[in-house]
Structures are given as C-alpha cells and as structure tokens.
Design a protein around this motif. Structure first.
Motif, PDB file in Angstrom:
ATOM      1  N   ALA A 151       0.910  -1.289   0.088  1.00 54.25           N
ATOM      2  CA  ALA A 151       0.077   0.018  -0.038  1.00 54.25           C
ATOM      3  C   ALA A 151       0.992   1.284   0.242  1.00 54.25           C
ATOM      4  CB  ALA A 151      -0.834  -0.009   1.177  1.00 54.25           C
ATOM      5  N   ARG A 152       1.788   1.133   0.942  1.00 53.60           N
ATOM      6  CA  ARG A 152       2.810   2.359   0.801  1.00 53.60           C
ATOM      7  C   ARG A 152       3.513   2.498  -0.537  1.00 53.60           C
ATOM      8  NH1 ARG A 152       4.905   3.883   6.069  1.00 53.60           N
ATOM      9  NH2 ARG A 152       6.735   4.746   4.878  1.00 53.60           N
ATOM     10  N   MET A 153       3.816   1.407  -1.256  1.00 53.87           N
ATOM     11  CA  MET A 153       4.369   1.539  -2.591  1.00 53.87           C
ATOM     12  C   MET A 153       3.635   2.447  -3.561  1.00 53.87           C
ATOM     13  SD  MET A 153       5.772  -1.549  -5.064  1.00 53.87           S
ATOM     14  CE  MET A 153       4.095  -2.174  -5.412  1.00 53.87           C
ATOM     15  N   PHE A 154       2.357   1.709  -3.677  1.00 50.93           N
ATOM     16  CA  PHE A 154       1.308   2.576  -4.706  1.00 50.93           C
ATOM     17  C   PHE A 154       0.969   3.946  -4.429  1.00 50.93           C
ATOM     18  CE2 PHE A 154       0.566  -1.976  -5.708  1.00 50.93           C
ATOM     19  CZ  PHE A 154       0.791  -2.037  -7.172  1.00 50.93           C
ATOM     20  N   GLU A 155       1.138   4.286  -2.909  1.00 50.42           N
ATOM     21  CA  GLU A 155       0.741   5.638  -2.596  1.00 50.42           C
ATOM     22  C   GLU A 155       2.129   6.423  -3.104  1.00 50.42           C
ATOM     23  OE1 GLU A 155      -0.356   8.619   1.432  1.00 50.42           O
ATOM     24  OE2 GLU A 155      -0.604   6.339   1.438  1.00 50.42           O
ATOM     25  N   ALA A 156       3.150   5.956  -2.681  1.00 50.29           N
ATOM     26  CA  ALA A 156       4.197   6.499  -3.180  1.00 50.29           C
ATOM     27  C   ALA A 156       4.331   6.837  -4.762  1.00 50.29           C
ATOM     28  CB  ALA A 156       5.593   5.714  -2.908  1.00 50.29           C
ATOM     29  N   VAL A 157       3.821   5.713  -5.605  1.00 49.14           N
ATOM     30  CA  VAL A 157       3.766   6.041  -6.965  1.00 49.14           C
ATOM     31  C   VAL A 157       2.758   7.054  -7.278  1.00 49.14           C
ATOM     32  CG1 VAL A 157       2.960   5.074  -9.085  1.00 49.14           C
ATOM     33  CG2 VAL A 157       4.322   3.541  -7.647  1.00 49.14           C
ATOM     34  N   VAL A 173       1.393  21.155  -6.192  1.00 49.23           N
ATOM     35  CA  VAL A 173       0.822  20.128  -5.843  1.00 49.23           C
ATOM     36  C   VAL A 173       0.976  19.843  -4.625  1.00 49.23           C
ATOM     37  CG1 VAL A 173       2.284  18.246  -6.592  1.00 49.23           C
ATOM     38  CG2 VAL A 173      -0.218  18.042  -6.753  1.00 49.23           C
ATOM     39  N   ARG A 174      -0.080  19.254  -3.672  1.00 44.44           N
ATOM     40  CA  ARG A 174       0.179  18.945  -2.367  1.00 44.44           C
ATOM     41  C   ARG A 174      -0.377  17.435  -2.164  1.00 44.44           C
ATOM     42  NH1 ARG A 174      -4.318  20.029   1.106  1.00 44.44           N
ATOM     43  NH2 ARG A 174      -2.991  20.487   2.929  1.00 44.44           N
ATOM     44  N   HIS A 175       0.034  16.462  -1.361  1.00 49.59           N
ATOM     45  CA  HIS A 175      -0.557  15.446  -1.053  1.00 49.59           C
ATOM     46  C   HIS A 175      -0.914  15.088   0.431  1.00 49.59           C
ATOM     47  CE1 HIS A 175      -1.312  11.067  -1.691  1.00 49.59           C
ATOM     48  NE2 HIS A 175      -0.648  10.878  -0.812  1.00 49.59           N
ATOM     49  N   HIS A 176      -1.950  14.665   0.879  1.00 52.61           N
ATOM     50  CA  HIS A 176      -2.002  14.238   2.327  1.00 52.61           C
ATOM     51  C   HIS A 176      -2.844  12.754   2.046  1.00 52.61           C
ATOM     52  CE1 HIS A 176      -1.696  18.026   4.914  1.00 52.61           C
ATOM     53  NE2 HIS A 176      -0.731  17.934   4.105  1.00 52.61           N
ATOM     54  N   GLY A 177      -1.985  11.706   2.604  1.00 52.08           N
ATOM     55  CA  GLY A 177      -2.457  10.332   2.153  1.00 52.08           C
ATOM     56  C   GLY A 177      -2.240   9.472   3.558  1.00 52.08           C
ATOM     57  N   PRO A 178      -2.665   8.415   3.496  1.00 51.42           N
ATOM     58  CA  PRO A 178      -2.518   7.415   4.725  1.00 51.42           C
ATOM     59  C   PRO A 178      -1.027   7.271   5.239  1.00 51.42           C
ATOM     60  CG  PRO A 178      -4.044   6.161   3.125  1.00 51.42           C
ATOM     61  CD  PRO A 178      -3.466   7.762   2.650  1.00 51.42           C
ATOM     62  N   HIS A 179      -0.174   7.270   4.176  1.00 47.51           N
ATOM     63  CA  HIS A 179       1.084   7.040   4.637  1.00 47.51           C
ATOM     64  C   HIS A 179       2.274   8.277   4.573  1.00 47.51           C
ATOM     65  CE1 HIS A 179       0.060   2.864   5.246  1.00 47.51           C
ATOM     66  NE2 HIS A 179      -0.492   2.783   3.953  1.00 47.51           N
TER      67      HIS A 179
END
Length: 357
Positions: A151-157, A173-179
C-alpha cells in the motif's frame, strides 16, 4: 583456456554498437544489471560501459543500503552511480528498483529521477518496489506486514506521478494520504516528458494493480509459469484501464551463473549468489550476517528452476529466448560471478546475436 581482453575507451554519443539485434534488424533489449552489492561504484560504471561495447542495450542498477552477504562487500548509493552510468553510456538506465517509502520520501525520489531525466533526455526510467528489511529497517521505523508495504508503494507512485504531472504543467501540488504527506510544492528541474514509472511485482494481485496505474512492470527471474501468470495479470490490469500492455515496458531482472566450466559456475552461484537458491521470502531479514547463516543451507539442487547455472552459451541463449517468448521486452542480465569481463565478452559474441523477438 581462453585469453580474455578488455576493450577500453568511451563510446561516441551516436554509437550504435550497443543495440542487440534480432533477425530482420529489429532491436532485442538485453541490458546489463550493475550489482552495487558486489562491485565498487567505479568498477560497476566501467562494467556498464564495457557491457554497452559488447552489445548490451542498457543498464539496471540495484538500490541497496547493505549487501546481501558480508563477503559481497559493497553497497554504493544508487543515484550517484546512475549519474555516472548516464555519462559513460548511451542506452537507457534506471534503478531496478528503489523504495521511496522508508529511507527516502517519494518527493525526494521524484526529484532525483527528474534530475537524471533532465540530464539524459529519453534514457532514464524509474523502477519502484515495496522494499526489503535488509535495506529499509536501517532508519529505525517499524517494519510492516507485506500488505502495508505494498500500500505504501502504490501511494508513493501516486505522489511521484502527481509531482511529475504538476511540475511539467508549471504548477504546485500537495498530498495528504494514509502514509505520506507532501506540502504544496513542485519540482523546479523537470524534463518536458516525465520518466516512466515501473512497478516491481512478484504476485498476481500486485501485477494487476500495476497494470492499472503504472507505466510498466518489473520482476525478477523465477519459475516460467509464475512469470507467465504475472505478465497475464499485468495485461488484465492494463486492459481495465483502457491501455494495451504490449505497448508498455515489461522488464525482467534475470540472474544467471556462467563460467568456463559447470563446476566453476556452480561455485560462483553458491559463493556469490546463494540468494538465488533460497526458496523462501527474504523481505523480513534484516542483516547480511543473517543471510550468511541462511546461505549455508543452500545446495546446488536448490537453483533448479530458479537460476540457470551453466557454462554452455547455447543453454543461456535458450534461457533468455524463453523469457522473451513469455512477453518480456527488456531483460537486464546479471552474471553472479566476479568474472564480469569474461561474461560480457562471451555473451556479446555468442549469446546476444542469436536472440529474436
């Protein structure tokens, strides 16, 4: 006993000798795997240059913080070495693979990749994987179960692709996700076309998901039926996203052991790459010294069906051809022994010219 010679000198920028050809003059892409766990960085760069002169088409370099085994003795920083490889060769190159989830934030990996792509237009690609504890636990974070690592890998992508797209468009751009979190920013050094993002996979579920969202697939050698299943599931995912997998990179890192005799090839496999005979998951092992203990259990028969160990160039040609026939369009070849110059000369002369699509 053959006498081996090393060709020296730097290729001209438009040198075409680094293209592996098949019948009819169409390229077959067999690249060189530069193993930074085994060789000092200057040697790895020199071998990459020599590989190109012997007909290999590109370079994949490993991203390790530690070697697999203490006796391998090296572990250079992959991004530094890739910059030198780009300067000394003319083919494609990339990390196969890096893990932008623990040691390095995805934004920093995106910056490193964009810089190389700006310096060497059209040549650099980015390979991303979920990582192994051997390399990633060193920063002291909790080492999660496989599903969380994936899951971390795909969020990193997702973070990297968002950053690439926004930067090409000249916006932030910004990003706030689970990881991961990334505050509002952009890459200020960015090529007009983003590097392709390839996802490493060893299982069918991950392969299908990679087909849906990534630009291509990377995997390592193993049983033919497992590899065929990965290719098929990757194609399924590509179709579900409205794309044709046959137009997307399907990359294989293939480990082999070649030497002048079968006995020497097996000694090299057991000494330098017992990893290839380990029939269990390696993702949670943290130390080269733990691998050293496990390596003592590996026997010659453990390589059967997992890594070709042979002195016969014809056997290696057939092995490579079978992987091309499975549907891989790029293979980066790693000969596990220290005999890199001999391997490159023999394969450039006796193996690569006979391959076909």
């Amino acid at each position: 006993m053959r006498e081996w010679t090393r060709r020296s000198g730097r290729p001209a920028p438009n040198d075409t000798t680094a293209t592996t050809r098949q019948d009819g003059g169409v390229s077959v892409h067999i690249g060189y795997a530069a193993m930074l766990e085994q060789f000092p960085p200057s040697d790895a760069v020199a071998y990459a240059e020599l590989a190109e002169r012997h007909g290999f088409s590109g370079v994949m370099a490993t991203d390790h913080f530690q070697p697999w085994l203490p006796q391998q003795g090296q572990s250079a920083h992959v991004w530094s070495v890739l910059g030198a490889i780009g300067a000394r060769t003319s083919g494609d190159f990339g990390p196969g693979v890096t893990t932008p989830t623990f040691r390095t934030h995805p934004a920093v990996v995106a910056q490193a990749s964009a810089t190389l792509a700006s310096m060497y237009p059209g040549r650099h690609w980015l390979g991303i994987g979920s990582g192994e504890a051997l390399n990633e636990h060193v920063v002291g974070e909790y080492w999660p179960e496989a599903h969380e690592r994936i899951a971390r890998m795909f969020e990193a992508v997702e973070v990297i692709r968002k950053l690439f797209a926004a930067s090409i468009a000249g916006r932030e751009v910004r990003h706030h996700g689970p990881h991961f979190r990334m505050e509002t920013t952009r890459l200020w050094t960015m090529p007009p076309v983003a590097p392709k993002v390839l996802v490493a996979t060893a299982g069918p579920v991950t392969a299908r998901r990679a087909g849906k969202i990534a630009d291509g697939l990377i995997t390592t050698g193993g049983p033919y039926d497992r590899l065929a299943a990965l290719i098929a599931r990757f194609a399924e995912g590509a179709r579900e996203s409205g794309r044709d997998a046959s137009t997307m990179p399907r990359v294989l890192q293939l480990h082999v052991s070649w030497a002048e005799t079968d006995a020497e090839a097996m000694r090299n496999a057991l000494t330098e790459w017992p990893i290839g005979g380990m029939r269990f998951s390696r993702s949670d092992i943290r130390s080269p010294f733990e691998f050293e203990q496990l390596a003592r259990t590996v026997r010659p028969e453990d390589f059967q069906g997992r890594m070709l160990v042979s002195s016969d160039p014809d056997a290696h040609r057939a092995h490579l051809q079978r992987h091309l026939d499975l549907g891989f369009d790029r293979i980066y070849l790693h000969n596990v022994g220290r005999n890199q110059e001999q391997f490159l000369e023999v394969f450039g002369r006796e193996v690569l010219p006979g391959l076909r699509a």
